[in-house]
Design a protein around this motif. Structure first.
Motif, mmCIF file in Angstrom:
data_model
loop_
_atom_site.group_PDB
_atom_site.id
_atom_site.type_symbol
_atom_site.label_atom_id
_atom_site.label_comp_id
_atom_site.label_asym_id
_atom_site.label_seq_id
_atom_site.Cartn_x
_atom_site.Cartn_y
_atom_site.Cartn_z
ATOM 1 N N LYS A 96 36.344 6.254 24.168
ATOM 2 C CA LYS A 96 37.323 6.796 25.104
ATOM 3 C C LYS A 96 38.677 6.106 24.975
ATOM 4 C CE LYS A 96 37.866 7.966 30.001
ATOM 5 N NZ LYS A 96 37.243 7.902 31.341
ATOM 6 N N THR A 122 49.033 15.294 18.053
ATOM 7 C CA THR A 122 48.660 13.964 17.557
ATOM 8 C C THR A 122 47.611 13.296 18.429
ATOM 9 O OG1 THR A 122 50.393 12.802 18.825
ATOM 10 C CG2 THR A 122 50.991 13.677 16.659
ATOM 11 N N LYS A 123 47.314 13.918 19.565
ATOM 12 C CA LYS A 123 46.333 13.347 20.482
ATOM 13 C C LYS A 123 44.928 13.839 20.133
ATOM 14 C CE LYS A 123 49.440 12.755 24.421
ATOM 15 N NZ LYS A 123 49.560 12.908 25.898
ATOM 16 N N LYS A 124 43.925 13.224 20.768
ATOM 17 C CA LYS A 124 42.549 13.629 20.542
ATOM 18 C C LYS A 124 42.351 15.086 20.960
ATOM 19 C CE LYS A 124 40.421 9.075 21.118
ATOM 20 N NZ LYS A 124 39.431 8.285 21.891
ATOM 21 N N ALA A 125 41.525 15.782 20.219
ATOM 22 C CA ALA A 125 41.328 17.221 20.458
ATOM 23 C C ALA A 125 40.842 17.492 21.879
ATOM 24 C CB ALA A 125 40.338 17.784 19.443
ATOM 25 N N LYS A 126 39.983 16.619 22.401
ATOM 26 C CA LYS A 126 39.402 16.883 23.725
ATOM 27 C C LYS A 126 40.417 16.758 24.856
ATOM 28 C CE LYS A 126 37.758 12.141 24.496
ATOM 29 N NZ LYS A 126 36.560 11.301 24.748
ATOM 30 N N THR A 127 41.546 16.067 24.606
ATOM 31 C CA THR A 127 42.559 15.928 25.653
ATOM 32 C C THR A 127 43.625 17.011 25.581
ATOM 33 O OG1 THR A 127 44.008 14.492 24.340
ATOM 34 C CG2 THR A 127 42.228 13.433 25.576
ATOM 35 N N GLN A 128 43.719 17.683 24.443
ATOM 36 C CA GLN A 128 44.788 18.656 24.261
ATOM 37 C C GLN A 128 44.660 19.853 25.198
ATOM 38 O OE1 GLN A 128 45.479 19.728 20.140
ATOM 39 N NE2 GLN A 128 45.111 17.638 19.436
ATOM 40 N N GLY A 172 39.762 4.666 22.274
ATOM 41 C CA GLY A 172 40.239 4.743 20.900
ATOM 42 C C GLY A 172 39.931 3.551 20.026
ATOM 43 N N GLU A 205 34.390 6.437 17.595
ATOM 44 C CA GLU A 205 35.202 7.267 18.485
ATOM 45 C C GLU A 205 34.816 6.978 19.927
ATOM 46 O OE1 GLU A 205 35.150 11.366 17.560
ATOM 47 O OE2 GLU A 205 35.620 11.101 15.437
#
Length: 368
Positions: A245, A79-85, A247, A243
């Motif tokens: 940082k 459920t988080k942003k792709a770049k943080t996963q 959100g 988009e």
């Protein structure tokens, strides 16, 4: 604090009810026939709670930290942003490898603090292809360690609030490493002129307008490179970032050379993409300005400067031209003032003038 209550039933039998209450923790209760047993339980329970070893539910003993991380990775991480996963998978894998076999009841603040220190001392694998040129061995920075702690803390928070696996987040009692104060590197007037000249003369025609946009708006590199024409309203002189940082949607005011350059670029925009700064060979992706940027810095003889410092430069210029910290935070898109306090010393003259105007208005020019 423990409270003991003596009770006597209809048959004359005596019992002792104990209640342990500590701020921030759920109350724990038990009943004993002997006063000695009641006092021992109260003392042991209070100590265990303070040390983070007491969990009132059996769930904490049924599940391991690995179970927690696996469920979090499956249900929460997507459920988080792709770049943080990606980074958080790496961070959680480290915790799982180190103490994943421990039950949640055994994951105490003391245990986490022990592995926090291990994390800080552990050598970081070099990314250099040639290990002979990799340089001296380095360890994780305090900021990196704090990211490892933060994602683990969120795992426990979800387990407390939503899953009922534990009653308390042990990370709340773990001290975070102190991070160094953020650097403030900005271009002096002379550096700015030299650097912009080098950008104008660059063989890459995207460099100069991208740098001007960064200096003019204080936007992050990713925000600028990902900017698309539908986000830009040249009539209203704004660019809308959907988009960011933190959100939240942010609007960038466009003025001066940045506005002029975008107007010129809009006249010759490409038809195969709506990116403002598309790549040459792959127009669906933003252009890579890393090499042109570094080349321009060398030609301008500017050292110790990174793209993100363009954002610092914009904020510094705002401070030196009278903007308050709240105004700078609004422009940069920060939710709190903590991140912009590093520019406070640059706005001292503005602060002094505000105080002078207040004194002149309410106490008069010659007030003593």
């Amino acid at each position: 604090m423990a409270t003991l209550t003596k009770r006597t039933d209809s048959t004359g039998a005596t019992s002792y009810r104990v209640e342990v209450r500590l701020k921030g923790y759920p109350a724990q209760r038990a009943t004993f026939e002997r006063l000695t047993d009641a006092r021992k339980w109260a003392s042991a329970t209070e100590t265990a709670i303070r040390e983070g070893r007491h969990f009132g539910t059996v769930e904490a003993k049924r599940h391991t930290l690995a179970d927690l991380i696996d469920r979090y990775t499956r249900d929460v991480l997507p459920t988080k942003k792709a770049k943080t996963q990606g980074p958080q998978v790496t961070q959680l894998t480290w915790w799982k490898d180190q103490i994943g076999a421990r039950t949640l009841a055994d994951v105490t603040p003391a245990l986490i603090a022990e592995y926090r220190d291990t994390l800080s001392r552990e050598p970081v694998p070099s990314m250099a292809k040639d290990q002979a040129k990799a340089g001296p061995e380095r360890t994780r920075s305090p900021a990196t360690v704090n990211r490892y702690l933060a994602v683990l803390s969120h795992c426990f928070t979800v387990a407390v609030k939503e899953w009922g696996w534990i009653e308390f987040n042990p990370l709340l009692k773990v001290t975070k490493p102190k991070e160094p104060r953020g650097r403030v590197r900005f271009l002096s007037d002379d550096e700015r002129e030299r650097f912009l000249t080098a950008c104008r003369e660059s063989s890459n025609k995207d460099l100069y307008p991208a740098v001007i946009l960064a200096l003019s708006t204080g936007a992050r590199q990713q925000e600028i490179m990902g900017l698309r024409w539908p986000q830009v309203d040249l009539t209203r002189r704004v660019a809308t970032l959907h988009e960011t940082k933190n959100g939240e949607v942010r609007v960038l005011p466009l003025a001066g050379p940045a506005l002029d350059l975008l107007r010129e670029r809009a006249k010759v925009r490409r038809l195969d993409t709506d990116l403002i700064f598309p790549g040459r060979l792959r127009p669906a992706k933003p252009v890579d300005l890393r090499t042109p940027f570094e080349t321009a810095l060398k030609r301008a003889e500017i050292a110790d400067f990174h793209w993100h410092d363009l954002r610092h430069t914009a904020a510094s210029y705002l401070a030196m031209n009278g903007a308050s910290l709240a105004e700078i935070a609004e422009v940069l898109g920060h939710k709190t003032l903590s991140m912009v306090k590093r520019y406070a010393h640059l706005s001292e003259a503005h602060t002094a003038s505000v105080v002078e105007r207040m004194n002149a208005r309410y106490f008069g020019e010659g007030a003593k």
